[in-house]
Design an enzyme around this catalytic site. Structure first.
Site, PDB file in Angstrom:
ATOM      1  N   LYS A  15       0.842  -1.215   0.000  1.00 27.71           N
ATOM      2  CA  LYS A  15       0.000   0.000   0.000  1.00 27.71           C
ATOM      3  C   LYS A  15       0.868   1.253   0.000  1.00 27.71           C
ATOM      4  CE  LYS A  15      -1.646   1.589   3.996  1.00 27.71           C
ATOM      5  NZ  LYS A  15      -1.356   2.980   4.385  1.00 27.71           N
ATOM      6  N   ASN A  16       1.888   1.271   0.855  1.00 31.70           N
ATOM      7  CA  ASN A  16       2.670   2.501   1.024  1.00 31.70           C
ATOM      8  C   ASN A  16       3.669   2.743  -0.096  1.00 31.70           C
ATOM      9  OD1 ASN A  16       1.155   2.951   3.246  1.00 31.70           O
ATOM     10  ND2 ASN A  16       2.712   2.309   4.724  1.00 31.70           N
ATOM     11  N   CYS A  73      -4.654  12.310  12.581  1.00 24.91           N
ATOM     12  CA  CYS A  73      -5.431  11.072  12.729  1.00 24.91           C
ATOM     13  C   CYS A  73      -5.194  10.539  14.127  1.00 24.91           C
ATOM     14  CB  CYS A  73      -5.104  10.073  11.636  1.00 24.91           C
ATOM     15  SG  CYS A  73      -3.548   9.226  11.859  1.00 24.91           S
ATOM     16  N   ARG A  85       0.413  14.570  13.006  1.00 28.06           N
ATOM     17  CA  ARG A  85       0.925  14.359  11.643  1.00 28.06           C
ATOM     18  C   ARG A  85       0.976  15.643  10.811  1.00 28.06           C
ATOM     19  NH1 ARG A  85      -1.187   8.636   9.469  1.00 28.06           N
ATOM     20  NH2 ARG A  85       0.757   8.789   8.317  1.00 28.06           N
ATOM     21  N   ILE A 109       2.487  18.538   8.133  1.00 24.95           N
ATOM     22  CA  ILE A 109       3.184  18.397   6.844  1.00 24.95           C
ATOM     23  C   ILE A 109       4.192  19.526   6.648  1.00 24.95           C
ATOM     24  CG2 ILE A 109       1.358  17.046   5.711  1.00 24.95           C
ATOM     25  CD1 ILE A 109       0.605  19.737   4.266  1.00 24.95           C
ATOM     26  N   ASP A 124       4.708   0.505  12.007  1.00 21.52           N
ATOM     27  CA  ASP A 124       3.510  -0.145  11.468  1.00 21.52           C
ATOM     28  C   ASP A 124       3.387  -1.608  11.885  1.00 21.52           C
ATOM     29  OD1 ASP A 124       3.645   1.664   8.284  1.00 21.52           O
ATOM     30  OD2 ASP A 124       3.051   2.269  10.296  1.00 21.52           O
ATOM     31  N   ARG A 152      -8.463  -0.788   4.559  1.00 21.01           N
ATOM     32  CA  ARG A 152      -7.655   0.262   3.955  1.00 21.01           C
ATOM     33  C   ARG A 152      -6.270  -0.260   3.569  1.00 21.01           C
ATOM     34  NH1 ARG A 152      -5.920   4.024   7.554  1.00 21.01           N
ATOM     35  NH2 ARG A 152      -4.732   4.655   5.694  1.00 21.01           N
TER      36      ARG A 152
HETATM   37  C1  EPZ Z   1       4.195   6.868   6.140  1.00 16.43           C
HETATM   38  O1  EPZ Z   1       3.424   7.945   6.678  1.00 16.43           O
HETATM   39  C2  EPZ Z   1       3.255   5.662   6.093  1.00 16.43           C
HETATM   40  N1  EPZ Z   1       2.095   5.992   5.291  1.00 16.43           N
HETATM   41  C3  EPZ Z   1       2.806   5.307   7.502  1.00 16.43           C
HETATM   42  O2  EPZ Z   1       2.047   4.100   7.420  1.00 16.43           O
HETATM   43  C4  EPZ Z   1       4.026   5.011   8.356  1.00 16.43           C
HETATM   44  O3  EPZ Z   1       3.625   4.776   9.666  1.00 16.43           O
HETATM   45  C5  EPZ Z   1       4.963   6.237   8.331  1.00 16.43           C
HETATM   46  O4  EPZ Z   1       5.324   6.564   6.983  1.00 16.43           O
HETATM   47  C6  EPZ Z   1       6.254   5.982   9.100  1.00 16.43           C
HETATM   48  O5  EPZ Z   1       6.901   4.860   8.639  1.00 16.43           O
HETATM   49  C7  EPZ Z   1       2.184   5.940   3.937  1.00 16.43           C
HETATM   50  O6  EPZ Z   1       3.216   5.696   3.346  1.00 16.43           O
HETATM   51  C8  EPZ Z   1       0.931   6.216   3.168  1.00 16.43           C
HETATM   52  P1  EPZ Z   1       6.190  10.328   8.189  1.00 16.43           P
HETATM   53  P2  EPZ Z   1       3.975   9.445   6.645  1.00 16.43           P
HETATM   54  O7  EPZ Z   1       6.020  11.613   7.457  1.00 16.43           O
HETATM   55  O8  EPZ Z   1       4.879   9.628   5.486  1.00 16.43           O
HETATM   56  C9  EPZ Z   1       6.468  13.641  11.598  1.00 16.43           C
HETATM   57  C10 EPZ Z   1       0.269   2.609   7.827  1.00 16.43           C
HETATM   58  O9  EPZ Z   1      -0.133   2.064   8.871  1.00 16.43           O
HETATM   59  N2  EPZ Z   1       6.355  14.620  10.503  1.00 16.43           N
HETATM   60  O10 EPZ Z   1       7.380   9.518   7.885  1.00 16.43           O
HETATM   61  O11 EPZ Z   1       2.810  10.334   6.804  1.00 16.43           O
HETATM   62  C11 EPZ Z   1       5.184  12.815  11.755  1.00 16.43           C
HETATM   63  O12 EPZ Z   1       4.237  13.491  12.515  1.00 16.43           O
HETATM   64  C12 EPZ Z   1       0.675   4.100   7.855  1.00 16.43           C
HETATM   65  O13 EPZ Z   1       0.381   2.041   6.732  1.00 16.43           O
HETATM   66  C13 EPZ Z   1       6.514  15.961  10.797  1.00 16.43           C
HETATM   67  O14 EPZ Z   1       6.725  16.339  11.943  1.00 16.43           O
HETATM   68  O15 EPZ Z   1       4.855   9.463   7.984  1.00 16.43           O
HETATM   69  C14 EPZ Z   1       5.708  11.549  12.394  1.00 16.43           C
HETATM   70  O16 EPZ Z   1       5.826  11.749  13.763  1.00 16.43           O
HETATM   71  C15 EPZ Z   1       0.410   4.767   9.154  1.00 16.43           C
HETATM   72  N3  EPZ Z   1       6.412  16.851   9.772  1.00 16.43           N
HETATM   73  C16 EPZ Z   1       7.082  11.390  11.754  1.00 16.43           C
HETATM   74  O17 EPZ Z   1       7.452  12.669  11.240  1.00 16.43           O
HETATM   75  C17 EPZ Z   1       6.174  16.471   8.471  1.00 16.43           C
HETATM   76  O18 EPZ Z   1       6.078  17.318   7.569  1.00 16.43           O
HETATM   77  C18 EPZ Z   1       7.149  10.366  10.623  1.00 16.43           C
HETATM   78  O19 EPZ Z   1       6.086  10.629   9.746  1.00 16.43           O
HETATM   79  C19 EPZ Z   1       6.026  15.102   8.195  1.00 16.43           C
HETATM   80  C20 EPZ Z   1       6.120  14.179   9.231  1.00 16.43           C
END
Ligand code: EPZ
Length: 420
Positions: free
Chosen positions: A22-23, A115, A120, A122, A306, A398
């Site tokens: 998925k990811n 969520c 989370r 951006i 995950d 999902r």
């Molecule tokens: C991806 O989410 C995955 N989702 C998540 O999988 C996975 O848990 C996550 O990476 C970490 O491995 C998809 O690929 C669709 P991050 P993502 O940005 O990219 C912080 C599942 O169960 N952060 O790497 O959204 C954030 O809050 C899902 O399949 C900022 O602070 O995660 C988190 O604490 C859940 N600012 C950390 O970084 C930002 O701009 C890592 O988040 C972006 C992120």
């Protein structure tokens, strides 16, 4: 709304084949917006998130066909704005921002909400776009982005919890059509980022270093169509490996990439689990005696957040004390109180869950709160005596393709029923 009714106590036996990731598929589908030519993506899992992304691409003007695990997308002409509600509902859709900005030099994308697992933000995605020269504002729930020119830059993408996976993907997709060279420092190293870079290079991009903390992108004028088969889902593979152990069965897992699972397999072995590898096939069983382990979730190649909830079920069944520390998301312990309904003894201390393992679990009605928590509740239900009803399994659909069919083929007594 569907729920799953599980009668536990059956050891799982047999073979399971892992679906596409998925990811990996979500950002790869977004990347098809970078070219007017057709793109063909194979081993696409049948998931509600994938269907959502297809509807989002269609709302942007792309032609999308989905059949038997193959998605064909042609984004000949694009609208600047996609369907607000659709995009807002699925976090992963934020990764259309980079491709839209790169292709159209403008984009209007609804801000993804937080969520249950965390706020989370951006901010890192937006920082990366700004470093490439884009002007960004947030108004009325939208990110408005404009960039008459995108110019290559050195971009540091490390945040509070380390690298960002979708942030790295988004900035990489904006930079492929920028002028000059972009270097992303503190890039995410996840296999899904590597798979995206692989696909983009097939489209004519010039990316090197994906999989390491420094990614270099030489911008090109345009990209063309490409064909690609996405990598298998390492988190689905980890979930089935743990299913074999918590039901005291033996499962042969086919079509996974064990080289994407080192941290998980290492922890399973440390816990006394038997893992036999032959090529891309792994056979997993409980082994002689389970031992408690401690886990800290980290960015790749560390232990994946995950797989944290699923591993907590294994530790709840293992006599002794184990500590799980969640370092990626600030509130990813929603499953703890539901596991307690099944009789698990787990306390929370700040970012850590203290698991006093070894208790027998007994079936009960429980509520899924998010994708991986729902997988953990299904595992616990299969290990528990009696009946467990897991409600709100739309979370599960999902991210897991036909998981109840796959489990039934392994002997699980599991059925999909209308929620009471
Ligand atoms: C991806 O989410 C995955 N989702 C998540 O999988 C996975 O848990 C996550 O990476 C970490 O491995 C998809 O690929 C669709 P991050 P993502 O940005 O990219 C912080 C599942 O169960 N952060 O790497 O959204 C954030 O809050 C899902 O399949 C900022 O602070 O995660 C988190 O604490 C859940 N600012 C950390 O970084 C930002 O701009 C890592 O988040 C972006 C992120």
């Amino acid at each position: 709304m569907d729920s799953l009714l599980i009668r536990g106590g059956v050891p799982l036996h047999g073979e399971v084949t892992i679906s596409g990731a998925k990811n990996a598929v979500l950002p790869i589908m977004a990347a098809t917006l970078l070219t007017p030519e057709p793109c063909v993506i194979r081993r696409v899992p049948e998931l509600s998130d994938v269907k959502f992304m297809a509807r989002i691409l269609t709302s942007l003007g792309a032609k999308v066909e989905m059949e038997d695990g193959t998605v064909t997308v042609q984004a000949r002409k694009l609208k600047p704005v996609g369907n607000y509600d659709l995009i807002r509902k699925m976090r992963g859709s934020i990764c259309i921002l980079g491709p839209l900005l790169a292709r159209q030099r403008q984009a209007k994308v609804s801000l993804p909400g937080g969520c249950v697992i965390g706020t989370r933000p951006i901010d890192l995605h937006l920082k990366g776009m700004r470093d490439l020269g884009a002007k960004l504002t947030i108004e009325n729930g939208y990110v408005h982005a404009e960039a008459p020119r995108l110019i290559g830059a050195d971009i540091f993408l490390g945040g509070r919890a380390g690298p960002t996976v979708l942030g790295t993907a988004n900035v990489m997709m904006a930079a492929v059509l920028a002028e000059g060279v972009t270097t992303i420092e503190s890039a995410a190293c996840e296999p899904e980022v590597v798979d995206l870079a692989f696909f983009l290079n097939k489209m004519g991009a010039r990316i090197v270093g994906a999989g390491g903390p420094t990614i270099t992108i030489n911008g090109v004028k345009e990209l063309h169509g490409a064909k690609h088969e996405v990598i298998p889902d390492r988190i689905e593979a980890a979930t089935f490996a743990i299913a074999a152990v918590v039901t005291n069965g033996e499962i042969q897992i086919n079509g996974a990439r064990p080289d994407h699972l080192h941290a998980v397999l290492d922890k399973l072995r440390e816990a006394g689990v038997k893992v036999e590898r032959k090529g891309l096939t792994m056979t997993v069983s409980r082994g002689k005696q389970l031992k408690p382990v401690d886990i800290t979730t980290l960015p790749y190649a560390g232990f994946p957040t995950d797989a944290q909830a699923q591993m907590m079920v294994l530790m709840a069944l293992t006599p002794g004390l184990g500590i799980i520390t969640e370092r990626i998301f600030e509130s990813r312990f929603m499953h703890v109180s539901e596991l307690a309904r099944l009789g698990a003894d787990i306390g929370i201390e700040g970012p850590s869950a203290i698991v006093k393992g070894g208790r027998k679990l007994s079936g009960a009605p429980v509520m899924a709160s998010d994708l991986r928590a729902s997988a953990a509740l299904v595992l616990a239900g299969m290990a528990a005596e009696g009946k467990t009803q897991v409600n709100r399994i739309y979370h599960l659909d999902r991210g897991y393709e036909k998981i109840d069919d796959k489990l039934r083929r392994l002997g699980a007594r599991i059925e999909r029923v209308e929620e009471e």
